[in-house]
Design an enzyme around this catalytic site. Sequence first.
Site, PDB file in Angstrom:
ATOM      1  N   TYR A 163       0.845  -1.206   0.000  1.00 13.24           N
ATOM      2  CA  TYR A 163       0.000   0.000   0.000  1.00 13.24           C
ATOM      3  C   TYR A 163       0.880   1.256   0.000  1.00 13.24           C
ATOM      4  O   TYR A 163       0.677   2.175  -0.802  1.00 13.24           O
ATOM      5  CB  TYR A 163      -0.888  -0.044   1.243  1.00 13.24           C
ATOM      6  N   LYS A 200       1.392   4.199  -2.805  1.00 14.97           N
ATOM      7  CA  LYS A 200       1.185   5.630  -2.537  1.00 14.97           C
ATOM      8  C   LYS A 200       2.425   6.435  -2.929  1.00 14.97           C
ATOM      9  O   LYS A 200       2.314   7.538  -3.468  1.00 14.97           O
ATOM     10  CB  LYS A 200       0.839   5.855  -1.057  1.00 14.97           C
TER      11      LYS A 200
END
Length: 331
Positions: A150, A154
């Site tokens: 994740y 990002k």
Amino acid sequence: MEHHKNQPSTVILVTGARGQIGTELVAALRKVYGRKQVIATDLHDAAAIPDQQRPYHQLNVLDKDDLESLVVTYGVTQIYHLAATLSAKGEEAPLKAWHLNMQSLLNILEVAKDHKLDKVFWPSSIAVFGPSTARKISPQDALLDPQTVYGISKEAGEQWCAYYREHYGLDVRSLRYPGLISYSAPAGGGTTDYAVAIFHEALQNGSYECYLNPDTALPMMYMDDAVRATLELMNAPKEALKERGAYNIGALSFTPAELAIALKMHIPDFTISYNADKRQSIANSWPAGVDDAVARHDWNWQPEYDLTAMTKDMFDHLEPVYKNSNAATMS
Ligand code: SER
């Protein structure tokens, strides 16, 4: 908030509109721009959506043709792209999380470029930080070494947004959200979710088993502040926004033990126990707080909720819900 009469042509499409952020951001955007100007989209079947929550369309944002056809049909001028897999869930299926988080962002950026949209909002996260950043408070320009898929998505997403800004002049804006706390919709798949779950369990059962250790301090924020930050960033004059990546925004930094003490002010018999799981190592890789001086300088960011105010507001909204449902179960 005032309806912006001088922006009649603003049409906003929101992805992930039924998620924790989307639920509240769509409502806030509709207050500003009018209900019909905000097109909510998510994976849920449209038939199940009540009239007052429309316009709503079922959309898998990995399907670029469907996305594009909604943008054309409605004459969309701005997109808020919230659909994503969060940190803890992403670790269960890293390649799937990478595909969803990256390909969906690239679809949004391509469609926004091709149809010359006015603005795009895309959330980054404190998950971009890793072990090399200052543990206590991470600077805006920290070296990014994310430990989760994740966080990697990002970090890469921040770079892609900058690329589209610099190469195609696309006005894409971004914030590094901390853990977000809200009562309207459940958090899902994140490492910071305990700070939402604790309220529900405390009101339902009087106790909570926390999957993080008592002294794990993380950056957090009440949803009202997060929604306001998002609207303020999107309304800020473009020339004021100097940050190439996403802005750090800070509000709260607390540990599970500190949140438990704040909650005990409202539920004196509340008890908490601890049983750390895999999410502990994700939390250990993140800083306890962030330095948001650049956001404060560029677009006057100011948080409003401290730990006491956030806890009281969460309690005041959720307590009647559980009081009613406990009463219904007992009768
Ligand atoms: N709340 C997110 C998570 O825990 C952080 O951005 O994954």
